[in-house]
Design an enzyme around this catalytic site. Sequence first.
Site, PDB file in Angstrom:
ATOM      1  N   ASP A   1       0.850  -1.195   0.000  1.00 16.46           N
ATOM      2  CA  ASP A   1       0.000   0.000   0.000  1.00 16.46           C
ATOM      3  C   ASP A   1       0.887   1.247   0.000  1.00 16.46           C
ATOM      4  O   ASP A   1       1.909   1.303   0.685  1.00 16.46           O
ATOM      5  CB  ASP A   1      -0.901  -0.008   1.248  1.00 16.46           C
TER       6      ASP A   1
ATOM      7  N   HIS B   1     -10.358  -5.249  -3.250  1.00 14.43           N
ATOM      8  CA  HIS B   1      -9.020  -5.507  -2.714  1.00 14.43           C
ATOM      9  C   HIS B   1      -9.117  -5.975  -1.265  1.00 14.43           C
ATOM     10  O   HIS B   1      -9.989  -5.547  -0.515  1.00 14.43           O
ATOM     11  CB  HIS B   1      -8.104  -4.286  -2.816  1.00 14.43           C
TER      12      HIS B   1
ATOM     13  N   GLY C   1     -15.888   2.562   3.716  1.00 14.28           N
ATOM     14  CA  GLY C   1     -14.591   3.240   3.650  1.00 14.28           C
ATOM     15  C   GLY C   1     -13.782   2.902   2.405  1.00 14.28           C
ATOM     16  O   GLY C   1     -12.587   3.168   2.353  1.00 14.28           O
TER      17      GLY C   1
ATOM     18  N   HIS D   1      -7.012  -5.940   2.193  1.00 13.42           N
ATOM     19  CA  HIS D   1      -5.867  -5.370   2.902  1.00 13.42           C
ATOM     20  C   HIS D   1      -5.280  -6.462   3.802  1.00 13.42           C
ATOM     21  O   HIS D   1      -6.018  -7.082   4.581  1.00 13.42           O
ATOM     22  CB  HIS D   1      -6.293  -4.220   3.829  1.00 13.42           C
TER      23      HIS D   1
ATOM     24  N   ASN E   1     -12.898  -3.266   2.597  1.00 10.62           N
ATOM     25  CA  ASN E   1     -13.826  -2.148   2.707  1.00 10.62           C
ATOM     26  C   ASN E   1     -14.764  -2.204   1.509  1.00 10.62           C
ATOM     27  O   ASN E   1     -14.310  -2.385   0.373  1.00 10.62           O
ATOM     28  CB  ASN E   1     -13.065  -0.822   2.722  1.00 10.62           C
TER      29      ASN E   1
END
Length: 114
Positions: free
Chosen positions: A31, A100, A93, A102, A87
Amino acid sequence: MMTDNVFMKIIQRTIPARIVYEDDLSLAFHDIHPQAPVHVLIIPKKEIRTLDDASKDDQALLGHLLLVAQQLARQLNLDKGYRLVINCKEQGGQTVPHLHVHLLGGRAMTWPPG
Ligand code: 5GP
């Protein structure tokens, strides 16, 4: 949520990223604004905007993303644990309109999330 899909550009290599894993179905990269010592994003190469847009046809692909996350967590020495986050849309969010996962680790996580 942004309209521009930067993750498709990362898949197409038109913008750079620190890629840590790739196979036929998925790509993983660090990220750009890490929220933990390890913060990697695992994405499908198939364009799926949000988890809400996934269908039964994507069942194996969704499972694949989780197993890639598990493999990366091992590779990145997150043996004490880690957190996976998806999210979904505005209230979830989500800011980038490409599904994706995280992978966050390297510190103790708190609960509830903000
Ligand atoms: P979301 O908020 O949609 O769940 O997560 C999007 C994530 O993508 C954020 O953590 C953000 O820092 C990351 N991100 C946004 N643009 C880029 C980019 O161009 N490159 C990389 N590597 N990460 C990005």
